[in-house]
Design a protein around this motif. Sequence first.
Motif, PDB file in Angstrom:
ATOM      1  N   MET A 193      49.847   5.650  26.018  1.00 27.11           N
ATOM      2  CA  MET A 193      49.447   4.418  24.871  1.00 27.11           C
ATOM      3  C   MET A 193      50.795   3.762  24.080  1.00 27.11           C
ATOM      4  SD  MET A 193      46.938   2.267  23.975  1.00 27.11           S
ATOM      5  CE  MET A 193      45.339   2.564  23.117  1.00 27.11           C
ATOM      6  N   LEU A 194      51.152   5.203  23.610  1.00 28.06           N
ATOM      7  CA  LEU A 194      52.845   4.160  22.988  1.00 28.06           C
ATOM      8  C   LEU A 194      53.181   3.587  23.946  1.00 28.06           C
ATOM      9  CD1 LEU A 194      54.323   3.749  20.728  1.00 28.06           C
ATOM     10  CD2 LEU A 194      55.008   6.124  20.603  1.00 28.06           C
ATOM     11  N   LEU A 195      53.578   4.036  24.870  1.00 28.37           N
ATOM     12  CA  LEU A 195      54.572   3.947  25.787  1.00 28.37           C
ATOM     13  C   LEU A 195      54.294   2.135  26.688  1.00 28.37           C
ATOM     14  CD1 LEU A 195      57.945   4.031  27.706  1.00 28.37           C
ATOM     15  CD2 LEU A 195      56.304   5.461  29.053  1.00 28.37           C
ATOM     16  N   ASP A 196      53.010   2.146  26.568  1.00 27.77           N
ATOM     17  CA  ASP A 196      52.617   0.755  27.373  1.00 27.77           C
ATOM     18  C   ASP A 196      52.972  -0.211  26.383  1.00 27.77           C
ATOM     19  OD1 ASP A 196      52.148   2.405  29.572  1.00 27.77           O
ATOM     20  OD2 ASP A 196      49.651   2.402  29.275  1.00 27.77           O
ATOM     21  N   PHE A 197      52.826   0.493  25.360  1.00 27.89           N
ATOM     22  CA  PHE A 197      52.864  -0.880  24.069  1.00 27.89           C
ATOM     23  C   PHE A 197      54.211  -0.806  23.820  1.00 27.89           C
ATOM     24  CE2 PHE A 197      54.256  -1.409  19.648  1.00 27.89           C
ATOM     25  CZ  PHE A 197      53.239  -2.536  18.904  1.00 27.89           C
ATOM     26  N   PHE A 198      55.206  -0.227  23.863  1.00 27.48           N
ATOM     27  CA  PHE A 198      56.331  -0.262  23.794  1.00 27.48           C
ATOM     28  C   PHE A 198      56.590  -1.559  25.056  1.00 27.48           C
ATOM     29  CE2 PHE A 198      60.400   1.047  26.108  1.00 27.48           C
ATOM     30  CZ  PHE A 198      61.284   0.609  25.009  1.00 27.48           C
ATOM     31  N   ILE A 199      56.589  -1.489  25.979  1.00 23.68           N
ATOM     32  CA  ILE A 199      57.599  -1.582  27.021  1.00 23.68           C
ATOM     33  C   ILE A 199      56.666  -3.148  27.084  1.00 23.68           C
ATOM     34  CG2 ILE A 199      56.506  -2.113  29.766  1.00 23.68           C
ATOM     35  CD1 ILE A 199      56.331   0.553  30.092  1.00 23.68           C
ATOM     36  N   LEU A 200      55.054  -3.310  26.617  1.00 25.95           N
ATOM     37  CA  LEU A 200      54.926  -4.785  26.253  1.00 25.95           C
ATOM     38  C   LEU A 200      55.752  -5.131  25.072  1.00 25.95           C
ATOM     39  CD1 LEU A 200      53.061  -7.109  26.341  1.00 25.95           C
ATOM     40  CD2 LEU A 200      51.445  -6.129  25.540  1.00 25.95           C
ATOM     41  N   GLU A 201      55.871  -4.718  23.953  1.00 24.73           N
ATOM     42  CA  GLU A 201      56.932  -5.172  23.279  1.00 24.73           C
ATOM     43  C   GLU A 201      57.955  -5.792  23.271  1.00 24.73           C
ATOM     44  OE1 GLU A 201      57.361  -4.742  18.819  1.00 24.73           O
ATOM     45  OE2 GLU A 201      56.774  -3.032  18.697  1.00 24.73           O
ATOM     46  N   ALA A 202      59.286  -4.633  24.399  1.00 25.59           N
ATOM     47  CA  ALA A 202      60.337  -4.432  24.433  1.00 25.59           C
ATOM     48  C   ALA A 202      60.657  -5.615  25.655  1.00 25.59           C
ATOM     49  CB  ALA A 202      59.886  -3.649  25.175  1.00 25.59           C
ATOM     50  N   SER A 203      59.240  -5.850  26.553  1.00 20.65           N
ATOM     51  CA  SER A 203      59.620  -7.065  27.707  1.00 20.65           C
ATOM     52  C   SER A 203      59.680  -8.486  26.426  1.00 20.65           C
ATOM     53  CB  SER A 203      58.742  -6.693  28.038  1.00 20.65           C
ATOM     54  OG  SER A 203      58.864  -5.585  29.238  1.00 20.65           O
ATOM     55  N   GLU A 204      58.836  -8.992  26.052  1.00 22.61           N
ATOM     56  CA  GLU A 204      59.048  -9.949  24.905  1.00 22.61           C
ATOM     57  C   GLU A 204      60.139 -10.230  24.273  1.00 22.61           C
ATOM     58  OE1 GLU A 204      55.654  -9.536  22.560  1.00 22.61           O
ATOM     59  OE2 GLU A 204      53.644  -9.730  23.858  1.00 22.61           O
ATOM     60  N   CYS A 205      60.678  -8.855  23.556  1.00 22.57           N
ATOM     61  CA  CYS A 205      61.674  -8.740  23.489  1.00 22.57           C
ATOM     62  C   CYS A 205      63.018  -9.811  23.819  1.00 22.57           C
ATOM     63  CB  CYS A 205      62.409  -7.719  21.727  1.00 22.57           C
ATOM     64  SG  CYS A 205      61.448  -7.267  20.982  1.00 22.57           S
ATOM     65  N   VAL A 206      63.109  -9.202  24.750  1.00 23.14           N
ATOM     66  CA  VAL A 206      64.381  -9.687  25.898  1.00 23.14           C
ATOM     67  C   VAL A 206      64.176 -11.132  26.531  1.00 23.14           C
ATOM     68  CG1 VAL A 206      64.853  -8.680  28.622  1.00 23.14           C
ATOM     69  CG2 VAL A 206      64.307  -7.432  27.118  1.00 23.14           C
TER      70      VAL A 206
END
Length: 109
Positions: free
Chosen positions: A1-14
């Motif tokens: 779950m944390l990893l899914d959230f990270f991937i979403l948030e990180a992609s937005e930052c990029v």
Amino acid sequence: MLLDFFILEASECVERLDGHLARAGSATPEHDGFTRAARALRGSATMAKMQGIAEVAMGLERIGNALREGGLAWSESMRGAVTAGIDDLRILIRGARTWGSAEERRASE
């Protein structure tokens, strides 16, 4: 779950980082927004224990700070290096679920 959230948030930052470059064209990207996006990515990666991604984000954050403080001049070669770093971040984020030595090596380079 944390990893899914990270991937979403990180992609937005990029995407925000890439947007700052695109809007700037050949000029220097807007320092504060660029640095804020890099800092958000670093924080998210740190929370998700994705140290390699956090280190790349920290490098981009340092570039943003140096540009703001006048310690670094923007150039085509700098733009190319930042663009390559952002492209690498996209690849690293896609590999977050299967993180291994190849991703660690790519982040270090």
